[in-house]
Design a protein around this motif. Structure first.
Motif, PDB file in Angstrom:
ATOM      1  N   ASN A 260      29.993   8.029  -1.773  1.00  0.00           N
ATOM      2  CA  ASN A 260      29.704   9.160  -2.653  1.00  0.00           C
ATOM      3  C   ASN A 260      28.515   9.982  -2.174  1.00  0.00           C
TER       4      ASN A 260
ATOM      5  N   LEU B 218      30.730   1.558  -1.662  1.00  0.00           N
ATOM      6  CA  LEU B 218      31.058   2.475  -2.760  1.00  0.00           C
ATOM      7  C   LEU B 218      29.962   3.525  -2.943  1.00  0.00           C
TER       8      LEU B 218
ATOM      9  N   ASN C 286      34.152  10.512  -2.027  1.00  0.00           N
ATOM     10  CA  ASN C 286      35.223   9.994  -2.880  1.00  0.00           C
ATOM     11  C   ASN C 286      35.653  10.992  -3.946  1.00  0.00           C
TER      12      ASN C 286
ATOM     13  N   TRP D  10      37.631  11.271  -7.816  1.00  0.00           N
ATOM     14  CA  TRP D  10      37.428  10.435  -9.003  1.00  0.00           C
ATOM     15  C   TRP D  10      38.330   9.209  -8.978  1.00  0.00           C
TER      16      TRP D  10
ATOM     17  N   ASN E 298      39.354   7.541  -6.306  1.00  0.00           N
ATOM     18  CA  ASN E 298      38.745   6.552  -5.412  1.00  0.00           C
ATOM     19  C   ASN E 298      37.677   5.757  -6.148  1.00  0.00           C
ATOM     20  N   ASN E 299      36.846   6.498  -6.903  1.00  0.00           N
ATOM     21  CA  ASN E 299      35.736   5.843  -7.596  1.00  0.00           C
ATOM     22  C   ASN E 299      36.226   4.938  -8.707  1.00  0.00           C
TER      23      ASN E 299
ATOM     24  N   ALA F  42      35.532   1.083  -8.619  1.00  0.00           N
ATOM     25  CA  ALA F  42      34.728   0.465  -9.674  1.00  0.00           C
ATOM     26  C   ALA F  42      35.482  -0.690 -10.326  1.00  0.00           C
TER      27      ALA F  42
END
Lengths: 126, 408
Positions: B365, B361, B375, B377, B379-380, B384
Motif C-alpha cells: 500500500n 501487506l 493494492n 480495495w 487486494n486489501n 486482511a
C-alpha cells in the motif's frame, strides 16, 4: 534534501550506480556545524554498526561474529558520505560505484578464505 | 505450453509449499484418516498464498525489492532479526528434510540405504545452486515436478467414486478421530501451504530474473498458474489416499506407502513415474529452501546476493548457502526422522508467520515503492482476511500441538 530519517532512510538498502548491493543503512552519523546545528554527515553500514545500534547481548553477538570473520578486528563501519547519495526512493541510490567505496572486511575475508578456493567462483551462473 | 514455461518460477515456488517431503506424507496421511475433509484448507491456502505472492511479485517487479528487504524496513532491525533467526532455522530444517526426501526417493529407486544418498544429494543440490542458470534451474525442476500429475491419472484408473469424493470434501467430519486432531492436521497443512520461504523464493526469483514494471503480467501469470497447480497436486495426493486408505481407515507413514496406490492402479510405469516425481519435487524443494534461507539472511543484512553475479562477488551469500546445506547434512546424519522434524518446525513456523506477511501487506500500500500500482480495495480485503486466518492459525498452533501430542 528533506527526508524522514527513521521512515525513509534507516534500514533501507543501499544500491550503487550499477545496481550492486552495498549494504543497508544500519546507522546514521551526525555532525554539528559552526552554528551548533546538527546535520546528517553520512550513512553507516556494516554488521558492526548494526550490532551497536541494536545493542545488548544480541548486538554484541553480531559485532563479535563480524570480528571473527576478519583479519584485523574490530571492524569499523563503512561510511557513505551524504554527497555520494543520488536519491532516496525504495532504496538509497548512490552516484558512485561500490568499487569506489572501501570493501566490506567480512566479505573480503570470506572471499579469500572460502569462496575463491572453490573452482568456478569467478563465473556467474546467471 | 509457452504460458506454462513462463510460469515455472511460480510452479517451483508452489512445489516447495504444497508437495514437498513433509506434505507428500502429511497430505496422504490426512486423506487416509479424514478423507477429503481437509480439501477446503488447501483451497483457502491457495487463495491466500496467491494474494500475497501477487503483492510480493508486484513489489519485486516495480521496485526490485524482495520480501526480506521489506521485513527489515518495516519491522526494524530487532523484530526482523527475530523473524530472520526463526525463518532461517525453519527453512534449514526443511532443507534437511528435503535432502532426506531426495535420498528416500533414491532409496525407493535403487534399494541402497538412504543415509548413503544424503551426502550425494546435498552435493548435487549445491552444484546446481553454484553453477546452474536460475531460469534453467526453475524450468527443469518446475516441469519435472509436474510428474506428480501421475497421482491425478491414478485417481482416474482407481475405482474412484467421484460423487462420494466430492461429498467428502463438502461434508466435513472428524471421522471418529476427534476434532483436536482434525484441526491440528488442518493448521499443519495450512502452515505448509503458506510457508514463508515460498514468498522469499518467489520474490527473490523475480529479482533474479530482472522483472521490471513491464513484467507485471508475467508475475501475475506465475502466481495464477503456479500456486493453483501446486494446490491441485496436493489435492490429488489427498484424493488418492482417500480412495486407497480411508475405507479401511489404515494409517500410512512412509513414502513407499504413499506411492503404493499408484503402483496398484498403473503398474510398474506408474510406480516409476511416482518415484521420479518424488525425486523431482524434493530436489526442487531443496533448491528452493536452500536459496530462500540464504536470500533471507543476505537481504536482512543488505549483502550482495543472487546468481547473476559471480560467487566471489557474493561471498557472504554463498557462505551462508554452504553453511545451511552442511547443517542439513549433519542433521540428517544424526538419523533423525526428517519428516517428523518438519512437523515440529511447521508448528513453530506457524507462530512467526504474521511477521512475514504483515510487512508485505503494508508495503503493497506504499506509494514510494509502488507508485500507482498499490493494492486495490479487494487486494486489501483479501489480504486482511487472510492475515486474520494466519494469526488464528499461529495462535492455535501450539495449544493444538500440545493437546494432540503432535498429532499422534
Amino acid at each position: 534534501m528533506r527526508v524522514q530519517l527513521a521512515r525513509q532512510l534507516l534500514d533501507r538498502q543501499i544500491v550503487d550506480v550499477e545496481g550492486r548491493l552495498v549494504g543497508r543503512v544500519d546507522d546514521v552519523a551526525f555532525a554539528v556545524d559552526d552554528e551548533g546545528y546538527p546535520y546528517v554527515d553520512g550513512l553507516l553500514t556494516g554488521q558492526g554498526a548494526l550490532g551497536q545500534r541494536i545493542g545488548g547481548r544480541i548486538g554484541r553477538l553480531l559485532v563479535a561474529v563480524a570480528d571473527r570473520f576478519t583479519d584485523d578486528p574490530p571492524v569499523p563501519p563503512l561510511r557513505v558520505p551524504l554527497a555520494a547519495v543520488a536519491r532516496v526512493d525504495s532504496a538509497v541510490r548512490l552516484r558512485c560505484r561500490a568499487a569506489d567505496l572501501p570493501p566490506s572486511p567480512v566479505e573480503t575475508w570470506l572471499r579469500r578464505h572460502l569462496i575463491e578456493r572453490i573452482p568456478g567462483s569467478y563465473r556467474a551462473s546467471g | 505450453m509457452r504460458k506454462l514455461l513462463a510460469a515455472t518460477l511460480g510452479v517451483l515456488s508452489a512445489i516447495g509449499g504444497f508437495v514437498d517431503i513433509g506434505d507428500l506424507v502429511a497430505a496422504s496421511q490426512a486423506g487416509a484418516l479424514f478423507g477429503m475433509a481437509h480439501a477446503w484448507v488447501l483451497l483457502v491456502g491457495v487463495v491466500g498464498i496467491c494474494a500475497y505472492a501477487d503483492m510480493a511479485g508486484r513489489i519485486a517487479a516495480v521496485s526490485g525489492r524482495a520480501v526480506f528487504d521489506l521485513v527489515r524496513e518495516r519491522l526494524g532491525p530487532r523484530v526482523a532479526l527475530l523473524n530472520l533467526v526463526a525463518s532461517w532455522l525453519v527453512t534449514v530444517v526443511t532443507l534437511a528434510a528435503e535432502l532426506g526426501g531426495v535420498a528416500l526417493a533414491l532409496h525407493l529407486a535403487t534399494g541402497v540405504s538412504h543415509l548413503l544418498w544424503v551426502p550425494l544429494a546435498a552435493l548435487a543440490v549445491w552444484l546446481v545452486l553454484w553453477r546452474m542458470r536460475f531460469e534453467l534451474m526453475e524450468r527443469v525442476f518446475g516441469l519435472a515436478g509436474l510428474a506428480l500429475l501421475v497421482f491425478a491419472v491414478a485417481l482416474v484408473a482407481l475405482p474412484t467414486d467421484w460423487a462420494e469424493l466430492g461429498q467428502g470434501a463438502w461434508q466435513v467430519s472428524s471421522a471418529g478421530h476427534g476434532w483436536p486432531l482434525y484441526w491440528f492436521v488442518a493448521v499443519a497443512l495450512f502452515a505448509s501451504t503458506v510457508s514463508p520461504y515460498e514468498v522469499f523464493f518467489f520474490s527473490s526469483g523475480g529479482v533474479e530474473e530482472r522483472w521490471g514494471a513491464a513484467d507485471l503480467a508475467r508475475a501475475r501469470s506465475n502466481v495464477l498458474i503456479g500456486f493453483p497447480v501446486g494446490g491441485f497436486l496436493a489435492l490429488s495426493l489427498i484424493a488418492v489416499a482417500t480412495v486407497a486408505y480411508h475405507p479401511s481407515d489404515a494409517s500410512l507413514g512412509s513414502l513407499g506407502e504413499v506411492a503404493r496406490p499408484v503402483a496398484t492402479a498403473l503398474g510398474g510405469a506408474g510406480l516409476a513415474a511416482a518415484v521420479l516425481a518424488f525425486f523431482a519435487v524434493t530436489f526442487g524443494a531443496a533448491l528452493e529452501t536452500g536459496l530462500s534461507a540464504a536470500y533471507a539472511a543476505a537481504q536482512y543484512f543488505g549483502w550482495q546476493w543472487g546468481k547473476r553475479v559471480s560467487p566471489r562477488e557474493a561471498a557472504r551469500f554463498h557462505s551462508v548457502l554452504l553453511v545451511g546445506l552442511l547443517l542439513g547434512v549433519v542433521m540428517l546424519m544424526t538419523t533423525v526422522d526428517p519428516v517428523r522434524l518438519t512437523e515440529y518446525m511447521l508448528v513453530l513456523s506457524a507462530v512467526v508467520l504474521p511477521l512475514t506477511y504483515l510487512p508485505i501487506l503494508v508495503v503493497a500500500n506504499d506509494r514510494t515503492y509502488l507508485g500507482d500500482r498499490v493494492n486495490g480495495w479487494w487486494n486489501n480485503l483479501l489480504g486482511a482476511v487472510f492475515l486474520l486466518l494466519i494469526v488464528a492459525a499461529s495462535v492455535a498452533a501450539i495449544p493444538l500441538a500440545i493437546v494432540t501430542g503432535m498429532g499422534r
